[in-house]
Design an enzyme around this catalytic site. Structure first.
Site, mmCIF file in Angstrom:
data_model
loop_
_atom_site.group_PDB
_atom_site.id
_atom_site.type_symbol
_atom_site.label_atom_id
_atom_site.label_comp_id
_atom_site.label_asym_id
_atom_site.label_seq_id
_atom_site.Cartn_x
_atom_site.Cartn_y
_atom_site.Cartn_z
ATOM 1 N N ASP A 187 -5.023 -4.300 5.609
ATOM 2 C CA ASP A 187 -5.356 -5.225 4.527
ATOM 3 C C ASP A 187 -4.204 -6.227 4.375
ATOM 4 O O ASP A 187 -3.046 -5.860 4.504
ATOM 5 C CB ASP A 187 -5.560 -4.431 3.226
ATOM 6 N N SER A 210 0.857 -1.185 0.000
ATOM 7 C CA SER A 210 0.000 0.000 0.000
ATOM 8 C C SER A 210 0.894 1.235 0.000
ATOM 9 O O SER A 210 1.790 1.327 -0.846
ATOM 10 C CB SER A 210 -0.943 -0.070 1.202
ATOM 11 N N HIS A 237 -2.408 -0.971 -3.485
ATOM 12 C CA HIS A 237 -3.533 -0.030 -3.365
ATOM 13 C C HIS A 237 -3.266 1.209 -4.196
ATOM 14 O O HIS A 237 -2.163 1.768 -4.129
ATOM 15 C CB HIS A 237 -3.716 0.397 -1.899
#
Lengths: 284, 198
Positions: free
Chosen positions: B131, B11, B38
């Site tokens: 996540d 991310s 992401h």
């Protein structure tokens, strides 16, 4: 390999796969909804999440519930249908539609548009606004279909959470909307309701792409991010249905990761915009 | 143990981290790699084009139904979840966000764990949310190998730290160590797959 030779975790996974196949078959036989040709990873994910959120021990327990509790089936139908949609997802798709396709639609006295798999309808209203801005809405018949009656109810109402409006307004502007997005809805408490005149010519109806057939001849079909859930065979079947439903010279708009290239009707279309996946059915 | 696939989740700070790992892989690196990074829904395919220029591997944005091939790296497209089917093809969905993310690392990892079982390596890198933690745990439970970027060396430590809390037995390495560790596993996998006859 004998089941008894498999390590524990592999045995659990293969048992689960058997149970999921049985469940999908049970849903088909009991309720007539056919998920047998959906991509398996997606179906498995949805089913296992439901098993765990209900605190059940196995997919078989879920199957028992589905077969014996009719009301509960709505929950599973929602789990397995594709409900996520937004207004002006991929704004450039709408901008290209407006620029490349709408001018030709204007040459017809009357047009028919089919939103196939419209879910909760955000895309239908996005298009209706564009049709209105281009002076096409009054001479359009719009069919918005989905197999799930519960999401169609939401689509019919045209009421959406106000929390998404900022994002939708930005998308509308990127899609080269002509006016102020707030002209098209009224905000009340935490919801917005889209103007009634937008849906004057929209018919919301149940239609199942997997099991139902052609119902109209249309000038434009929009079906975005539905085919990605289907296996290749079903994709082909649905694209053939679209091809039969389109008039010669009609247009087809797919999702950004969907493609006619692998289907057996590819030859019957010309590419209007390769990136936005907009196709035109050949006249001859 | 022979490994048939690698899944990576990153991310905030991910581009640099992925670049370090991908450019650190040997020319002979065979094991296919699937990545969720992401990013904003409006991003283009800059990342796959950029990394592709820097690597001898084929790096591309994942397409639906694409068969997974050796020497290939697949990156989840913006605004789609990436899943792996048990027949070793890729699929994409527009399902609701998971952990506020689409693509979500957990979605990729969980489907990969079903598809590859013990022959899978899962890696969680830098990021500012959690996540990937649940997915990495799934990979471990299915017998696969879990690797986490050492949180102190991550640009943002929250995501690797969260993965470590969920999977305390995971191997914890710096980015450079991850690349050389993967090269070693790749060589081992190849020597298992193609025993020399001398």
């Amino acid at each position: 390999m004998l089941a008894s030779d498999q390590p524990e975790n592999e045995r659990i996974i293969s048992t689960q796969n058997i149970e999921i196949e049985l469940l999908i078959e049970a849903i088909y036989q009991r309720y007539g909804y056919d998920f047998r040709s959906y991509n398996k990873a997606h179906v498995k994910r949805r089913i296992l999440h439901r098993v765990s959120s209900l605190g059940l021990n196995s997919v078989s327990e879920l199957q028992h519930k589905i077969l014996h509790e009719d009301d509960f089936f709505d929950v599973i139908l929602k789990d397995l249908s594709i409900n996520v949609t937004e207004m002006y997802r991929d704004p450039s798709f709408y901008a290209v539609m407006r620029k490349e396709v709408f001018p030709l639609l204007k040459t017809y006295p009357y047009i028919k548009v089919w939103h196939a798999g419209c879910a909760t309808g955000e895309e239908v209203y996005s298009f209706a606004i564009m049709l209105k801005e281009e002076g096409l809405l009054d001479r359009a018949q719009v069919y918005a279909t989905d197999f799930n009656p519960l999401v169609l109810e939401i689509a019919k109402k045209g009421i959406y959470p106000v929390s998404r409006i900022k994002e939708y307004t930005a998308n509308y502007q990127l899609a080269e909307g002509h006016y102020s997005f707030s002209d098209y809805y009224v905000a009340r408490y935490d919801s917005v309701i889209f103007n009634q005149d937008l849906k004057k010519n929209i018919v919301f109806a149940e239609h199942n792409l997997v099991t139902d057939s052609v119902f109209a001849e249309v000038n434009l079909i929009i079906c975005r991010n539905v085919l990605i859930y289907f296996n290749r065979e079903l994709q082909n079947k649905v694209i053939r249905l679209f091809t039969e439903s389109l008039i010669k010279g009609g247009y087809l708009g797919l999702g950004s990761k969907e493609n006619l290239m692998f289907t057996d009707v590819y030859e019957q279309y010309t590419v209007i915009d390769a990136k936005e996946k907009i196709y035109k059915k050949k006249v001859l | 143990m022979s490994y048939h696939a690698i899944v990576i989740g990153s991310s905030a700070g991910g581009l640099h981290a992925l670049k370090t790992i991908i450019t650190g892989l040997d020319a002979s690196f065979n094991i296919p790699v699937m990545i969720v990074q992401h990013m904003s829904p409006q991003s283009d395919n800059f990342m796959s084009r950029y990394l592709n220029q820097l690597s001898h591997l084929q790096i591309k944005e994942a397409d639906e139904k694409e068969p997974i091939r050796q020497k290939h790296v697949y990156i989840a497209p913006p605004n789609f979840h990436l899943l792996i089917e048990e027949d070793k093809t890729l699929s994409l969905t527009v399902d609701e966000k998971v952990n506020y993310a689409r693509p979500s690392i957990d979605v990729l990892f969980e489907s990969a764990a079903y598809a590859y079982g013990k022959n899978l390596i899962g890696i969680v890198l830098t990021g500012a949310n959690s996540d990937g933690s649940a997915g990495l745990k799934k990979i471990q439970e299915a017998g696969g190998l879990a690797i986490i970027q050492q949180p102190q060396t991550a640009e943002v430590s929250i995501m690797p730290q969260s993965a470590f809390d969920a999977c305390p037995q995971a191997i914890v390495l710096s980015l450079e160590e991850i690349a050389s560790f993967l090269n070693r596993l790749n060589n081992d996998t190849q020597s298992v797959a193609q025993p020399t006859s001398t």
